[in-house]
Design an enzyme around this catalytic site. Sequence first.
Site, PDB file in Angstrom:
ATOM      1  N   SER A   1     -60.787  65.199   0.249  1.00  0.00           N
ATOM      2  CA  SER A   1     -59.610  64.939  -0.583  1.00  0.00           C
ATOM      3  C   SER A   1     -58.385  64.623   0.262  1.00  0.00           C
ATOM      4  CB  SER A   1     -59.297  66.163  -1.445  1.00  0.00           C
ATOM      5  OG  SER A   1     -60.260  66.363  -2.428  1.00  0.00           O
TER       6      SER A   1
ATOM      7  N   HIS B   1     -53.521  67.524  -5.400  1.00  0.00           N
ATOM      8  CA  HIS B   1     -54.341  68.709  -5.682  1.00  0.00           C
ATOM      9  C   HIS B   1     -54.642  69.513  -4.418  1.00  0.00           C
ATOM     10  CE1 HIS B   1     -57.928  66.039  -4.821  1.00  0.00           C
ATOM     11  NE2 HIS B   1     -58.392  67.179  -4.318  1.00  0.00           N
TER      12      HIS B   1
ATOM     13  N   ASP C   1     -52.170  61.644  -8.424  1.00  0.00           N
ATOM     14  CA  ASP C   1     -52.674  62.653  -7.484  1.00  0.00           C
ATOM     15  C   ASP C   1     -52.251  62.271  -6.066  1.00  0.00           C
ATOM     16  OD1 ASP C   1     -53.975  64.745  -6.321  1.00  0.00           O
ATOM     17  OD2 ASP C   1     -56.002  63.980  -6.663  1.00  0.00           O
TER      18      ASP C   1
END
Length: 259
Positions: A211, A63, A118
Amino acid sequence: MWFLILFLALSLGGIDAAPPGQSRIVGGYKCEKNSQPWQVAIINEYLCGGVLIDPSWVITAAHCYSNYYHVLLGRNNLFEDEPFAQYRFVNQSFPHPDYKPFLMRNHTRQRGDDYSNDLMLLHLSEPADITDGVKVIDLPTEEPKVGSTCLASGWGSTKPLNWELPDDLQCVNIHLLSNEKCIEAYEQKVTDLMLCAGEMDGRKDTCKGDSGGPLICDGVLQGITSWGNVPCAEPYNPGVYTKLIKFTSWIKEVMKENP
């Protein structure tokens, strides 16, 4: 020049702390200098973390996908001139083929969303120089154990509700929990391709801007920061991480086919 671009982007709001709809250190501490030499900062329209797993390869979250990437290695403080600092462009990015493409774009989390897979590999424009401040970390070879002590790191927000980015790399000590704890906490799907980690009383968590960074359990890289609750560090809402042991074959295959 990259230092000036980074300073202006972060100071004037030209870079968002995290991709829309995703998280991703709250309750952590300043990492000991050069203690996380595999940690990288990835600068595009967002701020993400990443992990150096080979001199030519960085692993991060899918992402964090963008049309361009600037990779900072050997950094402790993003705004100081440091002896081990290196800078690389990215030749090519390889998001996991089973990660849903629409999740890479502006997306508000919905009930039933599945953020499995992811994961993304970045091929650097030239290999990193391995030094005391820049090192690779091995992929896992065994399943992580529930209850393990884990360490997550990043330059993400230190405040659950506000975008407050630290200058220095932050570390946080959390525990690996059973996936059932995350299944109970979230309306989104929690699958066997994910890890659940945090503290059930809250206080400690990864957050916006973390992230793609590492989750290291009992000294082994086991996860990549993926998603979690907004706001971060709420009780009964642990963080969710991509489970790397499930992807080692894919990672090695991509690296082998793209030397």
